[in-house]
Write an enzyme that holds these catalytic residues in place. Structure first.
Site, short mmCIF file in Angstrom:
data_model
loop_
_atom_site.label_atom_id
_atom_site.label_comp_id
_atom_site.label_asym_id
_atom_site.label_seq_id
_atom_site.Cartn_x
_atom_site.Cartn_y
_atom_site.Cartn_z
N TRP A 103 0.81 -1.21 0.00
CA TRP A 103 0.00 0.00 0.00
C TRP A 103 0.85 1.26 0.00
O TRP A 103 0.48 2.26 -0.61
CB TRP A 103 -0.96 0.00 1.18
N ASP A 172 -0.99 6.20 7.14
CA ASP A 172 -2.05 5.30 6.68
C ASP A 172 -2.18 4.20 7.74
O ASP A 172 -1.34 3.31 7.82
CB ASP A 172 -1.65 4.70 5.32
N LYS A 196 -10.82 -3.04 7.87
CA LYS A 196 -9.95 -3.97 8.58
C LYS A 196 -10.27 -3.97 10.08
O LYS A 196 -10.54 -5.00 10.64
CB LYS A 196 -8.48 -3.62 8.35
C1 PLP Z 1 -6.45 -2.22 2.66
C2 PLP Z 1 -5.48 -1.12 2.74
C3 PLP Z 1 -5.55 0.00 1.89
C4 PLP Z 1 -6.57 0.11 0.77
O1 PLP Z 1 -7.80 0.41 1.26
P1 PLP Z 1 -9.06 0.63 0.28
O2 PLP Z 1 -10.09 1.03 1.26
O3 PLP Z 1 -9.32 -0.69 -0.38
O4 PLP Z 1 -8.72 1.69 -0.68
C5 PLP Z 1 -4.64 1.01 2.07
N1 PLP Z 1 -3.69 0.94 3.01
C6 PLP Z 1 -3.57 -0.11 3.85
C7 PLP Z 1 -2.50 -0.13 4.88
C8 PLP Z 1 -4.46 -1.17 3.73
O5 PLP Z 1 -4.36 -2.22 4.56
#
Ligand code: PLP
Length: 361
Positions: A103, A172, A196
């Site tokens: 990511w 993030d 998540k």
């Molecule tokens: C799953 C994830 C994303 C992507 O998220 P979306 O909602 O599918 O855009 C971005 N960063 C991390 C760390 C993730 O685990």
């Protein structure tokens, strides 16, 4: 009785059962309205309460200071990959990123559309199996960006990088938000796709320090301005009401069971159960992440052959242990054990892995 399995999928991921049951109970008649929460107006007083409860719960659980805004936005964390540089870039200043794979690599790709990006450290040399240590971001940078937990590779930051006081740190936190206490004031912006650790897909939590909203350029599309969403309390357009509602229920549940501190205690206990299996397997299971960088959320490991891994995934499925296949870019296996995964689920998995080893060694 409905049959529920242990779900180790990386996202969308398992949700607390009491949250799903509550949603089921309220589905046809929300708060005495005679309508589903999906059917009421997002300008109604019933919706106002859902939204303000969700906001206060985020503030309370994370200890968000008053000079920060809590936003609920669409488009996933992937949309923040471009909204971060779009809203925070400053003419003539580079944007600094640490590349920990997956990511974060995608976030860097988007930032490159907006200006100069400096990758000040990367763990690509060792298949993103570690978090670079002793990181210091530089003066004169528009913002500093990290991915606090790397869902694909199973690595997690366990220390704070050094950041000059006038450089906002952006993180993030999609896959470890609310898994442990963080000091929000150490960050300029925190963002996380909900699917998540705090709810279903379709909604992204963004926490942004107020003064940074002054940087948001005038000449970008309205929907891409954090400032507008902050001014309108995330109601500039019709928000994805159902995902926000489920997040609210999940946050209530988190509070009820003891908050983020208790989540940390549980998550440490859970992760230890699985890592102990790996560490005592004499190399039958090989952990992907370096020990100092191990994630408490995503445990990644490999076995001697992909045939053996496939067999382990399949036989696990037959026992109600679902979603153990590793990400295609890493291979191997992965157990995602977010806040909502129970200790029972983790112990059942550990037992299975020990048994699998003794039968297949
Ligand atoms: C799953 C994830 C994303 C992507 O998220 P979306 O909602 O599918 O855009 C971005 N960063 C991390 C760390 C993730 O685990």
């Amino acid at each position: 009785m409905t049959k529920r399995v242990y779900n180790f999928y990386p996202g969308p991921a398992t949700l607390p059962l009491p949250v799903l049951e509550r949603a089921q109970e309220e589905l046809l008649d929300f708060a005495g309205t005679g309508m589903s929460v999906m059917e009421i107006s997002h300008r109604s007083k019933e919706w106002d309460k859902v939204m303000s409860d969700a906001n206060s719960l985020v503030r309370e659980l994370m200890g968000v200071p008053t000079d920060y805004k809590v936003l609920w936005l669409s488009g996933g964390a992937s949309t923040q990959f471009f909204m971060v540089p779009l809203n925070l870039q400053q003419p003539g200043k580079p944007m600094e990123y640490v590349n920990t794979g997956g990511w974060s690599t995608k976030a860097i790709k988007e930032a490159n559309l907006y200006g100069e990006v400096k990758i000040i450290a990367s763990s690509e040399d060792k298949k993103f199996s570690y978090i670079p240590q002793n990181i210091e971001f530089n003066e004169g940078t528009a913002f500093a960006h990290i991915s606090s937990n790397n869902t694909l590779y199973g690595t997690e930051w366990h220390y704070m990088p050094k950041v000059p006081s006038d450089v906002p740190l952006v993180s993030d936190m999609s896959s470890n938000i609310m898994s442990k206490p963080v000091k929000v004031k150490d960050y300029g912006v925190i963002y996380a796709g909900a699917q998540k650790n705090i709810g279903p897909a379709g909604i992204t939590l963004v926490i942004v320090r107020e003064d940074l909203l002054d940087r948001v350029p005038e000449n970008i599309p309205t929907m891409q301005k954090w400032k507008i969403h902050a001014e309108r309390n995330s109601l500039y357009n019709t928000p994805p009401v159902f995902p926000i509602y489920i997040c609210k229920l999940a946050l209530e549940y988190t509070k009820e069971v003891g908050g983020v501190k208790e989540m940390e205690r549980r998550n440490e206990e859970k992760a230890k159960v699985i890592y102990d299996v790996i560490d005592s397997s004499d190399g039958f299971y090989e952990g992907h992440a370096r020990e100092d960088s191990r994630s408490l959320m995503n445990v990644t490991f490999t076995m001697a052959s992909s045939e053996l891994e496939d067999k382990c995934v399949k036989e696990g499925e037959a026992r109600g242990l679902i979603g153990l296949k590793g990400h295609r870019s890493v291979g191997g296996m992965r157990a995602s054990i977010y806040n909502a995964m129970t200790i029972d689920g983790v112990k059942t998995l550990a037992e299975y892995l020990r048994e699998f080893q003794s039968e297949n060694q």
